[in-house]
Write a protein that holds these residues in place. Sequence first.
Motif: not given
Length: 404
Positions: A150-151, A154, A157-158, A263, A294, A297-298, A300-301
Amino acid sequence: MGITFMVALVIALALFFDFTNGFHDTANAMATPIATGAIKPKTAVALAAVLNLVGAFLSTEVAKTISGGLIREGTDGIHITPEIVFAGLMGAVLWNMFTWLKGLPSSSSHALFGGLIGAAIVGIGFHSVNFDTVLQKVILPAIFSPLLAGAVAYLCTKLAYALTSRHDPETGDKLTQKRGGFRTGQIFTSSLVALAHGTNDAQKTMGIITLVLIAAGTQPAGSGPQLWVIGACALAIAIGTYAGGWRIIRTMGSGLTDVKPAQGFAAEASTASAILASSHLGFALSTTQVASGSVIGSGLGRKGTTVRWGTVGRIATGWLFTLPAAAIVGALTAFLIGTGTVGVVIAAVVGTAVVVYMFIYSRKSHVGHHNAVEVEEAGTAVRFRKKNAEKQNPSKSMSEDIQA
């Protein structure tokens, strides 16, 4: 009942588990590209099936972890029997079917481990389970893998949105964002996830069949899976993958968050990396947990998106109960089998009846490629509405592109 028949029964159940693993985990690779319209549903599952088949031949490290690490084979006097393996598989299969019916992306891996552990404890004793292996290669990866995936998703995606952001050099206003390339890229990354899934999940059934062959004395302890075992497991998981698992695709594709191509690309790249690394190290990782982490995390990103935490909570609850629930079913089956031949027959009949019932019950609310996430019809409709919107209101169309 002869041991040869029992071994054959266990192998058949193991291959059926492999089949359920395939349709249970198709969503891990193909839910996000289906949701974004990068690839059509039927084409997606067919591609995943082929790549699962290929991936199953690329590694056997996870199979060795299961066949030679989780349950002690007999080097210290402990001998697991085909009956115990049968009981463990029953726990895994019934939990897989139940979570599929509910549309929950549960871990087939942990269902298998739970079933085996419960059956071994009842049939042999606590000392038959190698708890060091359980902790190091099952529990700890289960905790950290979705968080790590997830991290990474994230951050990816950012980074993807930052690198493709376009602004007017004079005014600084956002311009129409051109991120269509990520949709094409999703075909590659989702294919990589499917390939990675074959290198990890198909190995688990190979390990189980190898374990029962060792238990039956037809294969030396400490040896890896035979070629025919690898081929049979690869084929079973590929057929299961082609079956689709549309209920779980619905949850992964649109139940957690609304997925855009950038994403999806980031989520799939993160998932594939984690699974391939775990296969190399021999970790029997849950691809479902990695893929779910994943996707979250995406979500949230990407600025402006919403993660549906209610669905996340349902999935997490399923994860929490997977190992103990499968262990309980495996333990009960082992207790029943311990009564003799009649117990084996009762367990087989009841297990088959439950599977058939759940399949029939699922037909009351059928989910297929046509309505999993309404991708084909909705994708066409969205493109049609977008073209009309561009003609009638160009500024509104531009704002929608900026958000994408």
